[in-house]
Write an enzyme that holds these catalytic residues in place. Structure first.
Site, PDB file in Angstrom:
ATOM      1  N   PHE A 138       0.855  -1.192   0.000  1.00 13.45           N
ATOM      2  CA  PHE A 138       0.000   0.000   0.000  1.00 13.45           C
ATOM      3  C   PHE A 138       0.883   1.231   0.000  1.00 13.45           C
ATOM      4  O   PHE A 138       1.785   1.361   0.828  1.00 13.45           O
ATOM      5  CB  PHE A 138      -0.917   0.022   1.235  1.00 13.45           C
ATOM      6  N   ASP A 223       9.186   2.790   1.473  1.00 11.46           N
ATOM      7  CA  ASP A 223       8.002   3.489   1.946  1.00 11.46           C
ATOM      8  C   ASP A 223       7.910   3.252   3.453  1.00 11.46           C
ATOM      9  O   ASP A 223       7.504   2.185   3.905  1.00 11.46           O
ATOM     10  CB  ASP A 223       6.760   2.965   1.221  1.00 11.46           C
ATOM     11  N   LYS A 252       2.478   9.911   8.304  1.00 13.02           N
ATOM     12  CA  LYS A 252       1.815   9.400   9.509  1.00 13.02           C
ATOM     13  C   LYS A 252       2.449   9.920  10.814  1.00 13.02           C
ATOM     14  O   LYS A 252       2.200  11.058  11.177  1.00 13.02           O
ATOM     15  CB  LYS A 252       1.748   7.872   9.463  1.00 13.02           C
TER      16      LYS A 252
HETATM   17  C1  PLP Z   1      -0.890   5.214   5.104  1.00 13.99           C
HETATM   18  C2  PLP Z   1       0.145   4.831   4.115  1.00 13.99           C
HETATM   19  C3  PLP Z   1       0.334   5.564   2.929  1.00 13.99           C
HETATM   20  C4  PLP Z   1      -0.590   6.692   2.524  1.00 13.99           C
HETATM   21  O1  PLP Z   1      -0.501   7.784   3.369  1.00 13.99           O
HETATM   22  P1  PLP Z   1      -1.631   8.925   3.287  1.00 13.99           P
HETATM   23  O2  PLP Z   1      -1.178   9.943   4.281  1.00 13.99           O
HETATM   24  O3  PLP Z   1      -2.942   8.287   3.603  1.00 13.99           O
HETATM   25  O4  PLP Z   1      -1.625   9.446   1.895  1.00 13.99           O
HETATM   26  C5  PLP Z   1       1.371   5.197   2.093  1.00 13.99           C
HETATM   27  N1  PLP Z   1       2.176   4.168   2.392  1.00 13.99           N
HETATM   28  C6  PLP Z   1       2.032   3.449   3.521  1.00 13.99           C
HETATM   29  C7  PLP Z   1       2.986   2.338   3.818  1.00 13.99           C
HETATM   30  C8  PLP Z   1       0.998   3.745   4.411  1.00 13.99           C
HETATM   31  O5  PLP Z   1       0.837   3.004   5.513  1.00 13.99           O
END
Ligand code: PLP
Length: 403
Positions: A138, A223, A252
């Site tokens: 994700f 990421d 986050k």
């Molecule tokens: C939550 C998340 C995202 C997306 O972040 P947003 O602030 O919702 O755009 C991208 N990568 C990972 C691994 C995430 O957990």
């Protein structure tokens, strides 16, 4: 005084892309939340791994309110002090030489993927533009990031996708070896797949991925939107693994609840984002950067990081015992304060039922896909709150397991 609102207003006034719970939190303090009816919850969800220091942490309230008295926003024709201080702190604390600020995880990844392609095309020609990602990953909800993400349910239905993206199974080095080539611009990996089920990479896998990227002159993008800023027990998870990426994305926990994202990279790669190539109106906003600076100051200390590892053990030993007793979990896994209880066969697909039962018992938990109950609490949650929350969670597990 104020107009009353209720959960029913969501169904009347808001675009129906979410299905929120039936209670509305109105106030938080530390690892506790209260809803409209005054019911108290222990918060193991942390706004999905965002509220790194819980709710209303005094250091964050201070940073936000002090900055609010001074300067909220300037355009990108100017820079500002909080952004410069935060950038310097991130550079000093990590592999990175340069930082780009934005407002979310998706935007940080969007910047990372664009930069990786720009770097590859600038240095090796237009053919070198492919991005390799993993199934179940994700990376956010913009169209490029859902395309790189490995969950077709998020990218289907919107017409033609950006080209040149392939997906291979996670933790499978042979699959990457077969897929990578000199046309690969970047390999994108979450050190722990968060939304995909709190699944950590193995150290051998990440080391192998790094070697394959080097052989094919591809960039390694981590990421760390979910794993970053202490969540893993180190400031960033790459430090736990001893494998250094070329680009890292963070969001986050970085803002502790205030929206901010960051893309970190090396000097050589950063140079390919020349003036005018990318941008964001709010990115590097003084309010967000002032808060994030305070988050980094609190989290990046030996005491807090060691505390996260100790709290990991506290969660895992209790959840493992709960699983043994009830037969509800087949495995408890994760890193630091990103923990997943993998549901055993009879409970597969029922993570949401555990979430709902937990809220009824007064504790907020998350799911990570249909088969995993996820915990992402405040990184400074008190042991007493962990114990109280797990007592309540155990009631919920017993209820779902019919005991
Ligand atoms: C939550 C998340 C995202 C997306 O972040 P947003 O602030 O919702 O755009 C991208 N990568 C990972 C691994 C995430 O957990």
């Amino acid at each position: 005084m104020s107009q009353t609102v209720s959960r029913a207003d969501f169904d009347q006034f808001m675009v129906p892309n979410y299905a929120p719970a039936d209670y509305i939190p109105v106030r938080g303090e530390g690892a506790r939340l209260w809803d409209q009816q005054g019911r108290e919850y222990v918060d193991f969800a942390g706004g999905i791994a965002v509220n790194a220091l819980g709710h209303a942490h005094p250091a964050l309230v201070k940073a936000l309110t002090e900055q609010a008295q001074k300067l909220w926003h300037v355009s990108n024709t100017l820079t500002n002090e909080p952004a410069l201080r935060l950038a310097r702190k991130l550079v000093n604390a990590t592999f990175a030489d340069r930082v780009f600020f934005c407002n979310s995880g998706a935007e940080a990844n969007e910047a990372a993927f664009k930069l990786a392609r720009k770097w590859a095309i600038d240095t090796a020609g237009a053919d070198k533009h492919e991005i390799i990602s993993t199934t179940n990953s994700f990376h956010g909800r913009t169209f490029f990031t859902v395309t790189v993400g490995g969950q077709p349910k998020y990218s289907d239905g919107f017409g033609p996708r950006p080209q040149g993206v392939t997906h291979i199974p996670y933790n499978d080095l042979a699959a990457l070896k077969a897929a990578i080539s000199d046309k690969t611009a970047a390999v994108v990996i979450e050190p722990v797949q968060g939304e995909g089920g709190v699944l950590p990479a193995t150290a051998d896998y990440l080391k192998g991925v790094r070697e394959l990227c080097d052989q094919h002159k591809a960039l390694l993008v981590f990421d760390e939107v979910q794993t970053g800023v202490g969540r893993s027990g180190s400031l960033y998870a790459y430090m736990e693994y001893g494998v250094t990426p070329d680009i890292l994305t963070s969001a986050k926990s970085l803002g502790g609840g205030f929206p901010i994202g960051a893309m970190l990279t090396t000097e050589a790669v950063a140079q390919h984002f020349a003036v005018g190539t990318h941008g964001s109106t709010y990115g590097g906003n003084p309010l967000a950067c002032a808060v994030a600076e305070a988050v980094i100051d609190v989290v990046n200390t030996p005491e807090v990081l060691a505390g996260i590892r100790a709290k990991h053990e506290r969660f895992v030993s209790r959840l493992t015992a709960m699983g043994d007793k009830t037969g509800a979990f087949q495995q408890v896994r994760g890193m630091g304060l990103l923990i997943g209880a993998v549901l055993a066969e009879p409970y597969k697909g029922r993570a949401k039922d555990f979430m709902t039962a937990a809220a009824k018992a007064g504790v907020m938990v998350l799911q990570a896909g249909p088969d995993v109950v996820r915990f992402a609490p405040s990184l400074v949650i008190a042991d007493a709150d962990i114990d109280e929350g797990l007592d309540r969670f155990e009631q919920a597990v017993n209820e779902v397991a019919g005991r």
